[in-house]
Design an enzyme around this catalytic site. Structure first.
Site, PDB file in Angstrom:
ATOM      1  N   ASN A   3      -3.710   5.948  -2.479  1.00 38.09           N
ATOM      2  CA  ASN A   3      -3.458   6.055  -1.035  1.00 38.09           C
ATOM      3  C   ASN A   3      -2.836   7.386  -0.634  1.00 38.09           C
ATOM      4  OD1 ASN A   3      -4.626   3.654  -0.443  1.00 38.09           O
ATOM      5  ND2 ASN A   3      -2.729   2.497  -0.231  1.00 38.09           N
ATOM      6  N   GLU A  55      -3.478  -0.334  -9.646  1.00 37.57           N
ATOM      7  CA  GLU A  55      -2.372   0.589  -9.936  1.00 37.57           C
ATOM      8  C   GLU A  55      -1.159  -0.267 -10.301  1.00 37.57           C
ATOM      9  OE1 GLU A  55      -3.295   4.462  -7.139  1.00 37.57           O
ATOM     10  OE2 GLU A  55      -2.342   2.771  -6.159  1.00 37.57           O
ATOM     11  N   SER A  66       0.822  -1.208   0.000  1.00 42.25           N
ATOM     12  CA  SER A  66       0.000   0.000   0.000  1.00 42.25           C
ATOM     13  C   SER A  66       0.851   1.251   0.000  1.00 42.25           C
ATOM     14  CB  SER A  66      -0.857   0.045   1.275  1.00 42.25           C
ATOM     15  OG  SER A  66      -1.727  -1.030   1.352  1.00 42.25           O
ATOM     16  N   HIS A  93      -1.011  -2.910  -7.325  1.00 36.56           N
ATOM     17  CA  HIS A  93      -1.766  -2.507  -6.138  1.00 36.56           C
ATOM     18  C   HIS A  93      -3.260  -2.619  -6.414  1.00 36.56           C
ATOM     19  CE1 HIS A  93      -2.969   0.719  -3.023  1.00 36.56           C
ATOM     20  NE2 HIS A  93      -2.808  -0.431  -2.438  1.00 36.56           N
TER      21      HIS A  93
HETATM   22  N1  CAA Z   1     -17.217 -11.282  -3.162  1.00 33.97           N
HETATM   23  C1  CAA Z   1     -18.473 -11.411  -3.625  1.00 33.97           C
HETATM   24  N2  CAA Z   1     -19.485 -10.614  -3.284  1.00 33.97           N
HETATM   25  C2  CAA Z   1     -19.203  -9.625  -2.411  1.00 33.97           C
HETATM   26  C3  CAA Z   1     -17.923  -9.417  -1.874  1.00 33.97           C
HETATM   27  C4  CAA Z   1     -16.920 -10.299  -2.277  1.00 33.97           C
HETATM   28  N3  CAA Z   1     -15.681 -10.192  -1.811  1.00 33.97           N
HETATM   29  N4  CAA Z   1     -17.970  -8.348  -1.021  1.00 33.97           N
HETATM   30  C5  CAA Z   1     -19.236  -7.917  -1.035  1.00 33.97           C
HETATM   31  N5  CAA Z   1     -19.976  -8.677  -1.867  1.00 33.97           N
HETATM   32  C6  CAA Z   1     -21.389  -8.556  -2.160  1.00 33.97           C
HETATM   33  C7  CAA Z   1     -22.185  -8.238  -0.906  1.00 33.97           C
HETATM   34  O1  CAA Z   1     -22.424  -9.401  -0.140  1.00 33.97           O
HETATM   35  C8  CAA Z   1     -23.453  -7.650  -1.476  1.00 33.97           C
HETATM   36  O2  CAA Z   1     -24.324  -8.689  -1.865  1.00 33.97           O
HETATM   37  P1  CAA Z   1     -25.908  -8.601  -1.567  1.00 33.97           P
HETATM   38  O3  CAA Z   1     -26.373  -7.481  -2.437  1.00 33.97           O
HETATM   39  O4  CAA Z   1     -26.432  -9.928  -1.986  1.00 33.97           O
HETATM   40  O5  CAA Z   1     -26.043  -8.342  -0.098  1.00 33.97           O
HETATM   41  C9  CAA Z   1     -22.943  -6.927  -2.725  1.00 33.97           C
HETATM   42  O6  CAA Z   1     -21.630  -7.457  -3.017  1.00 33.97           O
HETATM   43  C10 CAA Z   1     -22.810  -5.456  -2.552  1.00 33.97           C
HETATM   44  O7  CAA Z   1     -22.175  -5.224  -1.305  1.00 33.97           O
HETATM   45  P2  CAA Z   1     -22.827  -4.270  -0.247  1.00 33.97           P
HETATM   46  O8  CAA Z   1     -24.210  -4.613   0.098  1.00 33.97           O
HETATM   47  O9  CAA Z   1     -21.854  -4.176   0.905  1.00 33.97           O
HETATM   48  O10 CAA Z   1     -23.038  -2.948  -1.065  1.00 33.97           O
HETATM   49  P3  CAA Z   1     -22.204  -1.756  -1.536  1.00 33.97           P
HETATM   50  O11 CAA Z   1     -22.959  -1.250  -2.693  1.00 33.97           O
HETATM   51  O12 CAA Z   1     -21.952  -0.858  -0.359  1.00 33.97           O
HETATM   52  O13 CAA Z   1     -20.787  -2.206  -2.081  1.00 33.97           O
HETATM   53  C11 CAA Z   1     -18.457  -1.841  -1.655  1.00 33.97           C
HETATM   54  C12 CAA Z   1     -19.737  -2.565  -1.243  1.00 33.97           C
HETATM   55  C13 CAA Z   1     -18.096  -2.178  -3.101  1.00 33.97           C
HETATM   56  C14 CAA Z   1     -17.387  -2.358  -0.723  1.00 33.97           C
HETATM   57  C15 CAA Z   1     -18.657  -0.310  -1.549  1.00 33.97           C
HETATM   58  O14 CAA Z   1     -19.197   0.004  -0.285  1.00 33.97           O
HETATM   59  C16 CAA Z   1     -17.385   0.456  -1.778  1.00 33.97           C
HETATM   60  O15 CAA Z   1     -16.988   0.696  -2.893  1.00 33.97           O
HETATM   61  N6  CAA Z   1     -16.734   0.893  -0.673  1.00 33.97           N
HETATM   62  C17 CAA Z   1     -15.468   1.626  -0.740  1.00 33.97           C
HETATM   63  C18 CAA Z   1     -14.331   0.645  -0.790  1.00 33.97           C
HETATM   64  C19 CAA Z   1     -13.013   1.315  -0.975  1.00 33.97           C
HETATM   65  O16 CAA Z   1     -12.867   2.537  -0.965  1.00 33.97           O
HETATM   66  N7  CAA Z   1     -11.979   0.495  -1.121  1.00 33.97           N
HETATM   67  C20 CAA Z   1     -10.629   0.955  -1.222  1.00 33.97           C
HETATM   68  C21 CAA Z   1      -9.970   0.826   0.118  1.00 33.97           C
HETATM   69  S1  CAA Z   1      -8.319   1.430   0.108  1.00 33.97           S
HETATM   70  C22 CAA Z   1      -7.434   0.195  -0.530  1.00 33.97           C
HETATM   71  O17 CAA Z   1      -7.930  -0.869  -0.852  1.00 33.97           O
HETATM   72  C23 CAA Z   1      -5.984   0.452  -0.743  1.00 33.97           C
HETATM   73  C24 CAA Z   1      -5.051   0.235   0.369  1.00 33.97           C
HETATM   74  O18 CAA Z   1      -3.876  -0.003   0.069  1.00 33.97           O
HETATM   75  C25 CAA Z   1      -5.430   0.325   1.801  1.00 33.97           C
HETATM   76  P1  NAD Z   2      -3.856  -9.556   6.103  1.00 37.87           P
HETATM   77  O1  NAD Z   2      -3.303  -9.387   7.467  1.00 37.87           O
HETATM   78  O2  NAD Z   2      -5.333  -9.742   5.941  1.00 37.87           O
HETATM   79  O3  NAD Z   2      -3.151 -10.800   5.383  1.00 37.87           O
HETATM   80  C1  NAD Z   2      -1.773 -11.033   5.330  1.00 37.87           C
HETATM   81  C2  NAD Z   2      -1.566 -12.543   5.205  1.00 37.87           C
HETATM   82  O4  NAD Z   2      -0.199 -12.804   4.874  1.00 37.87           O
HETATM   83  C3  NAD Z   2      -1.881 -13.309   6.501  1.00 37.87           C
HETATM   84  O5  NAD Z   2      -2.845 -14.312   6.211  1.00 37.87           O
HETATM   85  C4  NAD Z   2      -0.521 -13.913   6.903  1.00 37.87           C
HETATM   86  O6  NAD Z   2      -0.641 -15.202   7.486  1.00 37.87           O
HETATM   87  C5  NAD Z   2       0.193 -13.977   5.571  1.00 37.87           C
HETATM   88  N1  NAD Z   2       1.664 -13.979   5.639  1.00 37.87           N
HETATM   89  C6  NAD Z   2       2.443 -13.178   6.404  1.00 37.87           C
HETATM   90  N2  NAD Z   2       3.748 -13.453   6.144  1.00 37.87           N
HETATM   91  C7  NAD Z   2       3.778 -14.418   5.198  1.00 37.87           C
HETATM   92  C8  NAD Z   2       4.814 -15.111   4.516  1.00 37.87           C
HETATM   93  N3  NAD Z   2       6.104 -14.843   4.753  1.00 37.87           N
HETATM   94  N4  NAD Z   2       4.475 -16.042   3.582  1.00 37.87           N
HETATM   95  C9  NAD Z   2       3.171 -16.312   3.323  1.00 37.87           C
HETATM   96  N5  NAD Z   2       2.139 -15.683   3.945  1.00 37.87           N
HETATM   97  C10 NAD Z   2       2.448 -14.750   4.870  1.00 37.87           C
HETATM   98  O7  NAD Z   2      -3.356  -8.298   5.271  1.00 37.87           O
HETATM   99  P2  NAD Z   2      -3.984  -7.640   3.951  1.00 37.87           P
HETATM  100  O8  NAD Z   2      -4.962  -6.597   4.341  1.00 37.87           O
HETATM  101  O9  NAD Z   2      -4.380  -8.722   3.014  1.00 37.87           O
HETATM  102  O10 NAD Z   2      -2.705  -6.863   3.374  1.00 37.87           O
HETATM  103  C11 NAD Z   2      -1.726  -7.531   2.614  1.00 37.87           C
HETATM  104  C12 NAD Z   2      -0.951  -6.512   1.802  1.00 37.87           C
HETATM  105  O11 NAD Z   2      -1.854  -5.826   0.901  1.00 37.87           O
HETATM  106  C13 NAD Z   2      -0.278  -5.411   2.638  1.00 37.87           C
HETATM  107  O12 NAD Z   2       0.930  -5.066   2.005  1.00 37.87           O
HETATM  108  C14 NAD Z   2      -1.292  -4.270   2.560  1.00 37.87           C
HETATM  109  O13 NAD Z   2      -0.706  -3.010   2.782  1.00 37.87           O
HETATM  110  C15 NAD Z   2      -1.770  -4.415   1.124  1.00 37.87           C
HETATM  111  N6  NAD Z   2      -3.092  -3.852   0.860  1.00 37.87           N
HETATM  112  C16 NAD Z   2      -4.063  -3.913   1.804  1.00 37.87           C
HETATM  113  C17 NAD Z   2      -5.319  -3.376   1.513  1.00 37.87           C
HETATM  114  C18 NAD Z   2      -6.430  -3.419   2.517  1.00 37.87           C
HETATM  115  O14 NAD Z   2      -7.437  -2.710   2.332  1.00 37.87           O
HETATM  116  N7  NAD Z   2      -6.331  -4.200   3.579  1.00 37.87           N
HETATM  117  C19 NAD Z   2      -5.579  -2.822   0.239  1.00 37.87           C
HETATM  118  C20 NAD Z   2      -4.546  -2.804  -0.719  1.00 37.87           C
HETATM  119  C21 NAD Z   2      -3.297  -3.313  -0.390  1.00 37.87           C
END
Ligand code: CAA
Ligand code: NAD
Length: 297
Positions: free
Chosen positions: A198, A160, A127, A148
């Site tokens: 991010n 990405e 991330s 990503h």
């Molecule tokens: N597989 C299959 N189906 C799934 C699922 C999955 N993994 N996750 C959810 N669904 C299903 C749900 O069960 C739901 O089904 P039903 O309609 O039968 O209940 C349907 O998909 C829609 O889900 P929701 O009811 O929760 O409805 P929603 O319209 O709110 O959609 C969402 C969910 C797509 C998550 C939406 O809320 C969303 O876009 N949220 C923002 C997410 C976001 O910003 N993500 C980025 C995070 S940052 C990141 O990822 C980067 C990082 O490095 C940290």
């Molecule tokens: P998580 O904690 O849900 O999962 C990490 C998994 O990796 C665990 O199941 C752990 O057992 C396993 N693991 C750790 N060390 C390992 C190794 N050496 N070999 C094999 N498996 C190992 O974490 P996450 O949320 O899936 O995040 C994973 C990566 O994705 C991170 O780099 C995070 O920053 C990135 N990421 C996270 C998100 C998010 O929304 N959570 C979104 C985009 C990217």
């Protein structure tokens, strides 16, 4: 360069989703985990997610029940799991999705560099960390990209694709093509902190957490405000629960250490407190909200 067999290291929140969409894109997938429990849980999530998506296709009249179920079954059968990373030796691409810790990731890539065939492309789903540092640790910097994906991987349409100064053009093109084959829209990014999403999203989440900690508004009101006032699909506090409070903290701690003078990269005290209490978000059932499975309790 054709990518047929994909290794995914880590089968947590992100790894299980990446493995799933790679299989749905027709690739053979080998998922390597560190723990049997995490592997079983991740494979179970893939099976349930595929079933849910198949059901949706039938409800929408896009596929017959027979076809949708057969496709879900075929996708699941393309995925196998292992605890032995040497089984990734013949992969064309290995995507890393383990804990957001740069030292742990670098050690993993050094190990994979010795295991994988020479033509294998390496990708990190980090991330926030510099892709170039992991690329150097792998011993094959020209064959290394960031891939990503976004959470939940099955539903979010972006990937990405991060290129370092050393990434080979052919490798970058193959990584973009892989993202597209998995049904995602790839955008090209430079190796900058947080890439595009991010760099914008995480400082916004920080502001929301600081607001909550000051008591300016309740978590429900902050979330409703951004959902109803800005049309966001979910508010920033719920989103932090979705991402994982631990992962959010690791991102911010890494940035703070590396860029101490960047005000956007603060570490909210409330985040440290919740993580210390084991409240890691939706994945453990407790974060800023309580969760019952996938839904708020
Ligand atoms: N597989 C299959 N189906 C799934 C699922 C999955 N993994 N996750 C959810 N669904 C299903 C749900 O069960 C739901 O089904 P039903 O309609 O039968 O209940 C349907 O998909 C829609 O889900 P929701 O009811 O929760 O409805 P929603 O319209 O709110 O959609 C969402 C969910 C797509 C998550 C939406 O809320 C969303 O876009 N949220 C923002 C997410 C976001 O910003 N993500 C980025 C995070 S940052 C990141 O990822 C980067 C990082 O490095 C940290
Ligand atoms: P998580 O904690 O849900 O999962 C990490 C998994 O990796 C665990 O199941 C752990 O057992 C396993 N693991 C750790 N060390 C390992 C190794 N050496 N070999 C094999 N498996 C190992 O974490 P996450 O949320 O899936 O995040 C994973 C990566 O994705 C991170 O780099 C995070 O920053 C990135 N990421 C996270 C998100 C998010 O929304 N959570 C979104 C985009 C990217």
């Amino acid at each position: 360069m054709e990518i047929k067999t994909v290794g995914v290291v880590g089968c947590g929140l992100m790894g299980h989703g990446i493995a799933q969409i790679a299989a749905q894109g027709g690739h053979k997938v080998i998922v390597a985990e560190a723990e049997q429990g995490a592997l079983d849980k991740g494979l179970g999530r893939i099976e349930r997610s595929l079933a849910k998506l198949a059901k949706k296709l039938v409800e929408k009249g896009k596929k017959s029940a027979e076809d949708a179920e057969a496709e879900a079954k075929a996708s699941f059968e393309r995925v196998s799991g292992t605890l032995d990373r040497s089984e990734l030796a013949d992969c064309d691409l290995i995507v890393e999705a383990i804990v957001e810790n740069l030292d742990v990731k670098k050690a993993l890539f050094a190990e994979l560099g010795a295991i994988a065939k020479d033509s294998c492309v390496f990708a990190s789903n980090t991330s926030s960390f510099p892709v170039a540092e992991m690329a150097a640790a792998s011993g094959r910097p020209s064959r290394f990209v960031g891939l990503h994906f976004f959470n939940p991987v099955q539903l979010m349409r972006l990937v990405e694709v991060v290129r370092t100064d050393e990434t080979d053009e052919e490798v970058f093109a193959a990584a973009k093509a892989f993202g597209a084959a998995c049904g995602k829209t790839p955008v090209a990014c430079k190796d900058t902190p947080g890439f595009v999403v991010n760099r914008l999203l995480v400082p916004y989440m920080v502001q929301a957490l600081e607001m909550l900690d000051r008591g300016d508004a309740s978590k429900e009101d902050i979330d409703n405000a951004m959902q109803l006032g800005c049309g966001h699909p979910m508010g920033p506090i719920t989103l932090t629960d979705y991402v994982g409070l631990d992962t959010t903290l690791f991102i911010l701690q890494g940035w703070k250490e590396r860029y101490p003078n960047e005000p956007a990269f603060g570490v909210p005290a409330i985040l440290e407190r919740y993580v210390a209490e084991g409240k890691l978000g939706r994945k453990v059932g407790e974060g800023f909200y309580s969760w019952d499975g996938d839904k708020k309790a």
